[in-house]
Enzyme design. Sequence first.
Site, PDB file in Angstrom:
ATOM      1  N   LEU A 134      49.157  51.657  33.001  1.00 10.62           N
ATOM      2  CA  LEU A 134      49.282  52.502  34.189  1.00 10.62           C
ATOM      3  C   LEU A 134      48.470  51.938  35.348  1.00 10.62           C
ATOM      4  O   LEU A 134      47.446  51.273  35.149  1.00 10.62           O
ATOM      5  CB  LEU A 134      48.820  53.929  33.883  1.00 10.62           C
ATOM      6  CG  LEU A 134      47.345  54.172  33.555  1.00 10.62           C
ATOM      7  CD1 LEU A 134      46.475  54.319  34.793  1.00 10.62           C
ATOM      8  CD2 LEU A 134      47.220  55.422  32.723  1.00 10.62           C
ATOM      9  N   LYS A 181      47.374  42.731  26.783  1.00 13.43           N
ATOM     10  CA  LYS A 181      46.740  43.450  27.888  1.00 13.43           C
ATOM     11  C   LYS A 181      45.929  42.506  28.793  1.00 13.43           C
ATOM     12  O   LYS A 181      46.081  42.500  30.012  1.00 13.43           O
ATOM     13  CB  LYS A 181      45.839  44.551  27.330  1.00 13.43           C
ATOM     14  CG  LYS A 181      45.037  45.295  28.352  1.00 13.43           C
ATOM     15  CD  LYS A 181      45.896  46.118  29.291  1.00 13.43           C
ATOM     16  CE  LYS A 181      45.074  46.611  30.459  1.00 13.43           C
ATOM     17  NZ  LYS A 181      45.687  47.632  31.245  1.00 13.43           N
ATOM     18  N   ASN A 236      47.166  41.583  32.791  1.00 13.06           N
ATOM     19  CA  ASN A 236      46.359  41.818  33.992  1.00 13.06           C
ATOM     20  C   ASN A 236      45.949  40.510  34.654  1.00 13.06           C
ATOM     21  O   ASN A 236      45.949  40.400  35.874  1.00 13.06           O
ATOM     22  CB  ASN A 236      45.118  42.658  33.641  1.00 13.06           C
ATOM     23  CG  ASN A 236      45.406  44.150  33.751  1.00 13.06           C
ATOM     24  OD1 ASN A 236      46.547  44.553  33.955  1.00 13.06           O
ATOM     25  ND2 ASN A 236      44.378  44.966  33.611  1.00 13.06           N
ATOM     26  N   PHE A 265      53.891  42.294  43.315  1.00 15.40           N
ATOM     27  CA  PHE A 265      52.551  41.681  43.275  1.00 15.40           C
ATOM     28  C   PHE A 265      52.484  40.351  44.015  1.00 15.40           C
ATOM     29  O   PHE A 265      51.710  39.467  43.663  1.00 15.40           O
ATOM     30  CB  PHE A 265      52.030  41.590  41.834  1.00 15.40           C
ATOM     31  CG  PHE A 265      51.455  42.902  41.396  1.00 15.40           C
ATOM     32  CD1 PHE A 265      52.272  44.003  41.221  1.00 15.40           C
ATOM     33  CD2 PHE A 265      50.079  43.070  41.219  1.00 15.40           C
ATOM     34  CE1 PHE A 265      51.758  45.246  40.890  1.00 15.40           C
ATOM     35  CE2 PHE A 265      49.545  44.310  40.880  1.00 15.40           C
ATOM     36  CZ  PHE A 265      50.402  45.399  40.713  1.00 15.40           C
ATOM     37  N   ALA A 308      50.354  39.521  50.070  1.00 12.69           N
ATOM     38  CA  ALA A 308      49.126  38.845  50.495  1.00 12.69           C
ATOM     39  C   ALA A 308      48.210  39.866  51.150  1.00 12.69           C
ATOM     40  O   ALA A 308      48.676  40.845  51.736  1.00 12.69           O
ATOM     41  CB  ALA A 308      49.478  37.735  51.472  1.00 12.69           C
ATOM     42  N   CYS A 313      39.888  47.185  37.191  1.00  9.46           N
ATOM     43  CA  CYS A 313      40.583  46.455  36.117  1.00  9.46           C
ATOM     44  C   CYS A 313      40.680  44.949  36.341  1.00  9.46           C
ATOM     45  O   CYS A 313      40.164  44.175  35.540  1.00  9.46           O
ATOM     46  CB  CYS A 313      41.968  47.040  35.929  1.00  9.46           C
ATOM     47  SG  CYS A 313      41.928  48.792  35.559  1.00  9.46           S
ATOM     48  N   LYS A 357      37.398  42.820  36.360  1.00  7.80           N
ATOM     49  CA  LYS A 357      36.763  42.901  35.038  1.00  7.80           C
ATOM     50  C   LYS A 357      37.591  42.166  33.974  1.00  7.80           C
ATOM     51  O   LYS A 357      37.049  41.435  33.147  1.00  7.80           O
ATOM     52  CB  LYS A 357      36.596  44.380  34.673  1.00  7.80           C
ATOM     53  CG  LYS A 357      36.326  44.668  33.222  1.00  7.80           C
ATOM     54  CD  LYS A 357      36.151  46.155  32.994  1.00  7.80           C
ATOM     55  CE  LYS A 357      37.452  46.877  32.780  1.00  7.80           C
ATOM     56  NZ  LYS A 357      37.940  46.927  31.404  1.00  7.80           N
TER      57      LYS A 357
END
Length: 441
Positions: A156, A207, A211, A252, A255, A263, A266
């Site tokens: 999410l 995961k 990311n 995504f 720019a 998230c 990290k």
Amino acid sequence: MKLAMIGTGYVGLTTGTCFAEVGHKVVCVDNNEEKVKALRQGKMPIYEPDLEEMIVSNVSAGRLEFTTDLAAAVRECEVIFIAVPTPPHDDGSVDLSYIEGVSREIADALTPELGYRVVVDKSTVPVSTGTKVYQVIERYSHQGVDVEVVSNPEFLREGSAVNDLMNPDRIVIGSDSQRAMDLMKRVYQPFNAPIVEVDLASAELIKHAANSFLALKISYINAVSAVCEKAGADVELVAKGIGMDKRISRHFLNAGLGYGGSCFPKDVKGFINVAEQLGSPMEILKEVERVNAAQLERFLGRIRKKLWVLRNKKIAVWGIAFKQNTDDVRESVAVKLIKRLCEEGAEVVAYDPKAAETGAQALAGYNVTICQDMYECVQDAEVLVVATEWKQFATANLLKVRERMRLPILFDGRNIIHGENAVHVGLEYHSIGRKTLYPQS
Ligand code: UGA
């Protein structure tokens, strides 16, 4: 089904609520008594669109409850989700002490009489954490307990969490046991989404890899934006042109000032650390971090070049949250930008539709005034910087902005304002990866 959700942070609270929404009975557990009390009274610890209404309706329907009693939840529920924080250590490695602590508490509460229990890790963790959780539970629980550990990472996004949870692209379940897999498939049966069934280690890696890949995509377009600025090209057109290739996709590829939040920074660090530990370094991700940091520096350099000296300049900043539709300011690039401007002696006035309170805490000790109105914020400003991609900034009344500013200079760090509209009202329009537009004199 009866489900326990341990941890009522972003992931735990929204996931637990959505499980209740599809008909499960959910017990949300948190060791923070104040928070549990507030949630019982319908007070939200975070701002997230649609969440409050959903919590209130599921509590009154008797499908959702909040408690501090972890042992009771473990006794009552067959599936126990762990959704506690996994913050980074200074060296980038992941702090797993909350996961370990909760695993021990679960172990204490388990008894052979309870029957089969599945412990599900929802937090983002380094590969092999699930195996360690199992070892901890085995070590600290009574002999003969029947328990298995599953990885079920969450994808999410803050700001669209409820929608992401109710309509996921895919659900990843990682388990080395068919029995646990079958039970998890029952949990997710009400969601109309494809289930990716994998082993425990692969689910954990999915995961971190997902990311990090999204962060890489953002850094890629940001690096391209720097080339565009030098070449006189337009990064928005480049993103459109490459994004129409389905293999690449336009998502995504916005720019901007770089990625932030609790998230991506990290998890990129965490993945770099895990890969290094395993003896297979991901050097490519170090470049992702470097580009992300350079993006803010380049932008600051351009503001500096325009104003010459920042000391005593009045700079208005729209946006404090790390992205739109949230009050979350963790690792927010907007906060970093404001701090840097203050450190250079500028007088900063900031506005954010939701993050005024959280922003004030994050910026305590800095010479910044937080405004309640976006137009008041630009009064007498020498520059307006757009630092977060809130929709209301994209649709702002630019004439009103121009009339209030001392100098007509706009720096759009998220490429959300229509440049032609800005110059039409007399504003000089600076953006990311595109030519600067000047009003006609
Ligand atoms: C991210 C992932 O998108 C989720 O799938 C994941 O579940 C979540 O992390 C997590 O691990 O918990 P989130 O951090 O809520 O979600 O926010 P995003 O929408 O991914 O945005 C992250 C940052 O990237 C923001 O600062 C945003 O401004 C920036 N961004 C995003 C860009 O600069 N360009 C883009 O094109 C997209």
